[in-house]
Design a protein around this motif. Structure first.
Motif, PDB file in Angstrom:
ATOM      1  N   ASN A   8      10.684  -2.182  -5.358  1.00  6.10           N
ATOM      2  CA  ASN A   8      11.369  -2.718  -4.171  1.00  6.10           C
ATOM      3  C   ASN A   8      11.177  -1.785  -2.976  1.00  6.10           C
ATOM      4  O   ASN A   8      10.909  -2.226  -1.865  1.00  6.10           O
ATOM      5  N   LYS A   9      11.311  -0.488  -3.214  1.00  5.70           N
ATOM      6  CA  LYS A   9      11.103   0.499  -2.150  1.00  5.70           C
ATOM      7  C   LYS A   9       9.639   0.475  -1.700  1.00  5.70           C
ATOM      8  O   LYS A   9       9.345   0.609  -0.513  1.00  5.70           O
ATOM      9  N   ASN A  10       8.713   0.299  -2.633  1.00  2.00           N
ATOM     10  CA  ASN A  10       7.299   0.215  -2.307  1.00  2.00           C
ATOM     11  C   ASN A  10       7.033  -0.978  -1.383  1.00  2.00           C
ATOM     12  O   ASN A  10       6.303  -0.863  -0.402  1.00  2.00           O
ATOM     13  N   THR A  11       7.623  -2.112  -1.706  1.00  7.40           N
ATOM     14  CA  THR A  11       7.465  -3.313  -0.876  1.00  7.40           C
ATOM     15  C   THR A  11       8.020  -3.091   0.521  1.00  7.40           C
ATOM     16  O   THR A  11       7.396  -3.451   1.523  1.00  7.40           O
ATOM     17  N   GLN A  12       9.182  -2.456   0.612  1.00 10.10           N
ATOM     18  CA  GLN A  12       9.784  -2.150   1.918  1.00 10.10           C
ATOM     19  C   GLN A  12       8.901  -1.196   2.709  1.00 10.10           C
ATOM     20  O   GLN A  12       8.711  -1.367   3.915  1.00 10.10           O
ATOM     21  N   ASN A  13       8.353  -0.201   2.046  1.00  8.65           N
ATOM     22  CA  ASN A  13       7.492   0.777   2.709  1.00  8.65           C
ATOM     23  C   ASN A  13       6.224   0.115   3.236  1.00  8.65           C
ATOM     24  O   ASN A  13       5.777   0.404   4.347  1.00  8.65           O
ATOM     25  N   LEU A  14       5.658  -0.785   2.441  1.00  8.79           N
ATOM     26  CA  LEU A  14       4.459  -1.501   2.850  1.00  8.79           C
ATOM     27  C   LEU A  14       4.732  -2.350   4.092  1.00  8.79           C
ATOM     28  O   LEU A  14       3.947  -2.340   5.045  1.00  8.79           O
ATOM     29  N   LYS A  15       5.854  -3.035   4.113  1.00  6.37           N
ATOM     30  CA  LYS A  15       6.220  -3.847   5.282  1.00  6.37           C
ATOM     31  C   LYS A  15       6.488  -2.978   6.510  1.00  6.37           C
ATOM     32  O   LYS A  15       6.073  -3.303   7.614  1.00  6.37           O
ATOM     33  N   LYS A  16       7.187  -1.873   6.314  1.00  5.56           N
ATOM     34  CA  LYS A  16       7.592  -1.010   7.429  1.00  5.56           C
ATOM     35  C   LYS A  16       6.438  -0.166   7.976  1.00  5.56           C
ATOM     36  O   LYS A  16       6.274  -0.031   9.193  1.00  5.56           O
ATOM     37  N   HIS A  17       5.622   0.402   7.074  1.00  9.11           N
ATOM     38  CA  HIS A  17       4.603   1.367   7.490  1.00  9.11           C
ATOM     39  C   HIS A  17       3.167   0.876   7.306  1.00  9.11           C
ATOM     40  O   HIS A  17       2.228   1.530   7.762  1.00  9.11           O
ATOM     41  N   GLY A  18       2.998  -0.241   6.605  1.00  5.13           N
ATOM     42  CA  GLY A  18       1.657  -0.784   6.400  1.00  5.13           C
ATOM     43  C   GLY A  18       0.844  -0.048   5.361  1.00  5.13           C
ATOM     44  O   GLY A  18      -0.382  -0.162   5.324  1.00  5.13           O
ATOM     45  N   SER A  20       1.058   1.195   1.054  1.00  4.99           N
ATOM     46  CA  SER A  20       1.804   1.202  -0.210  1.00  4.99           C
ATOM     47  C   SER A  20       1.877   2.626  -0.751  1.00  4.99           C
ATOM     48  O   SER A  20       1.098   3.501  -0.360  1.00  4.99           O
TER      49      SER A  20
END
Length: 46
Positions: A8-18, A20
């Motif tokens: 879940n944190k990985n998905t959020q990071n990908l969305k926020k920072h582009g 993984s």
């Protein structure tokens, strides 16, 4: 070196920072340079 992360944190990071966590982990596959950051007094070693 082994890495674990919360998906879940990985998905959020990908969305926020582009990027993984899996992609970010690749930085450790090459030569690693380490030095102490003493430019400022952070109150901790960085």
């Amino acid at each position: 070196m082994q890495f674990e992360w919360d998906e879940n944190k990985n998905t959020q990071n990908l969305k926020k920072h582009g990027i993984s966590f899996e992609e970010a982990r690749e930085i450790f596959d090459g030569i690693i340079f380490t030095s102490i950051d003493d430019r400022f007094d952070y109150g901790e070693i960085r």
